[in-house]
Enzyme design. Structure first.
Site, short mmCIF file in Angstrom:
data_model
loop_
_atom_site.label_atom_id
_atom_site.label_comp_id
_atom_site.label_asym_id
_atom_site.label_seq_id
_atom_site.Cartn_x
_atom_site.Cartn_y
_atom_site.Cartn_z
N LYS A 39 0.82 -1.21 0.00
CA LYS A 39 0.00 0.00 0.00
C LYS A 39 0.86 1.26 0.00
CE LYS A 39 -4.14 1.64 2.44
NZ LYS A 39 -4.95 1.74 1.25
N GLY A 44 6.50 0.95 5.73
CA GLY A 44 7.40 0.01 5.06
C GLY A 44 7.45 0.24 3.55
N CYS A 45 6.30 0.52 2.97
CA CYS A 45 6.23 0.72 1.52
C CYS A 45 6.91 2.03 1.13
CB CYS A 45 4.78 0.70 1.05
SG CYS A 45 4.00 -0.91 1.33
N THR A 46 6.80 3.03 1.97
CA THR A 46 7.47 4.31 1.71
C THR A 46 8.98 4.12 1.79
OG1 THR A 46 5.59 5.57 2.52
CG2 THR A 46 7.72 6.70 2.49
N ALA A 49 10.09 2.21 -1.38
CA ALA A 49 10.03 3.06 -2.57
C ALA A 49 11.16 4.09 -2.57
CB ALA A 49 8.67 3.75 -2.66
#
Length: 155
Positions: A39, A44-46, A49
């Protein structure tokens, strides 16, 4: 469905954050880093990325294209890209069809709740369109560096 190293990567076509449609088979002749994440805008995704962003030039130098895939809609991807200055495309797999093809749409558990979602995973697809390496259940810390090292040393 289970994906194995050495097999032809399942082809797909998805809408991209730049307004185009990305078809994997159109990228033959380039190495592709295809990473699935749960998401946009989550911690974690930030981090993942931004790690890919910070190493983007290194991947470009070895003829590798980075593609991020999540079930988020394009509008959310655009905000994520703008907020963090991401220099690569994010693909919207809203019906999780591609995640299912790659075997990363899984039953997850969080705080006692069960739900279906993306299992953070990365696939390296070589210039011939075959899976050169895959990481499932990725832990974010150090993952992008490990991915880059594999691409630099093996492709």
């Amino acid at each position: 469905m289970s994906i194995e190293q050495g097999q032809l990567a399942p082809d797909f076509q998805l809408p991209a954050s730049d307004g185009s449609m990305v078809k994997l088979s159109d990228l033959r002749g380039k190495n592709v880093v295809l990473y699935f994440y749960p998401k946009d805008m989550t911690p974690g995704c930030t981090t993942e990325a931004c790690d890919f962003r910070d190493h983007h030039q290194n991947f470009t130098d070895v003829d590798a294209v980075i593609l991020g895939v999540s079930p988020d809609p394009i509008e959310r991807h655009e905000k994520f890209i703008e907020k963090h200055g991401l220099p690569f495309l994010l693909l919207a797999d809203e019906d999780h069809e591609v995640a299912e093809k790659y075997g990363v749409w899984k039953l997850k558990k969080n705080f006692g709740k069960e739900y279906m979602g993306i299992e953070r995973s990365t696939f390296i697809i070589n210039k011939e369109g075959k899976i050169a390496k895959l990481w499932l259940k990725v832990k974010v810390k150090g993952h992008v560096e490990e991915t880059l090292q594999f691409v630099e040393e093996n492709l």
